[in-house]
Design an enzyme around this catalytic site. Sequence first.
Site, PDB file in Angstrom:
ATOM      1  N   ASP A 186      33.522 -37.248  81.628  1.00 57.60           N
ATOM      2  CA  ASP A 186      34.238 -36.557  80.532  1.00 57.60           C
ATOM      3  C   ASP A 186      33.403 -36.488  79.262  1.00 57.60           C
ATOM      4  O   ASP A 186      32.974 -37.520  78.739  1.00 57.60           O
ATOM      5  CB  ASP A 186      35.531 -37.309  80.193  1.00 57.60           C
ATOM      6  CG  ASP A 186      36.678 -36.884  81.077  1.00 57.60           C
ATOM      7  OD1 ASP A 186      36.759 -35.701  81.420  1.00 57.60           O
ATOM      8  OD2 ASP A 186      37.494 -37.756  81.414  1.00 57.60           O
ATOM      9  N   ASP A 231      27.717 -39.966  82.682  1.00 54.71           N
ATOM     10  CA  ASP A 231      29.151 -40.106  82.438  1.00 54.71           C
ATOM     11  C   ASP A 231      29.798 -38.755  82.798  1.00 54.71           C
ATOM     12  O   ASP A 231      29.091 -37.740  82.895  1.00 54.71           O
ATOM     13  CB  ASP A 231      29.343 -40.442  80.949  1.00 54.71           C
ATOM     14  CG  ASP A 231      30.737 -40.178  80.464  1.00 54.71           C
ATOM     15  OD1 ASP A 231      31.670 -40.707  81.066  1.00 54.71           O
ATOM     16  OD2 ASP A 231      30.890 -39.419  79.473  1.00 54.71           O
TER      17      ASP A 231
END
Length: 258
Positions: A24, A22
């Site tokens: 952020d 991922d």
Amino acid sequence: WGVGWRRARMSDKKKNILVLFDVDGTLTDPRLPIREDMLQMLEQLREVVWTGMVGGSDLPKQQEQIGMDVLDRFDFCFPENGLQAFKMGEKLASQSLVGYLGEKKLQEFINFCLHYIADLDIPIKRGTFIEFRNGMLNVSPIGRNCSQKEREDFYEYDKEANIRKTFVEALQARFVDWNLKFSIGGQISFDVFPVGWDKTYCLNHVREYGFSEIHFFGDKTFEGGNDFEIYESPETIGHSVSSPADTLRVVSELFLSN
Ligand code: M1P
């Protein structure tokens, strides 16, 4: 790093393992650029396994955070949860909401929402009640161009009034067989997208390579978080991390320690 370099990388002897990240909160602090130590780790990791990133935002946003050369830094890049997809920097097929529903059904859905909003009796309404994004619709009863103060007031008001919850229930009843998912994640709106268009969507692009393991690193792995589905997927080995520093620590322990 040109095409020739990427072809050379394809033939490297690497473990038949894919490690997906991922963006952020996992590779970067939320909405901030990636740090140099993370870039170095990714480069080392790519020597031993296949790497990829999967994020909800679009490619330009990921270029802002990871760098303009983001496509060259991973074997696989999946902006918009994989609705856009790149392998070794080359574009694969892309998908969109209008492609999935078709114009007729899309308009039927939008028209229903606009009628519903027109009939709503709420303290204030502003503009941009429906924002069309490539892979989703974002529907806001107050309208997205309300002020910050109006946004916060609506959020408080909706905790009691349940305007969004009731709206979503009406949509679920009306479009019951349309295979749509509704997500009330923010303050003034909810998102609408096809079931399966969460981060697990990107797995469609890698099944054909028969990886023996697919690892996923994410920070919002709790139920309702946008990493939940891929973290829980039987196709992945999920790692829940608390920050980019935690990602560095766990990746080093698992893949770079000898
Ligand atoms: O990240 C959660 C949500 O943030 C925004 O919602 P809102 O404007 O209602 O606070 C939107 O970007 C929404 O799409 C997103 O899910």
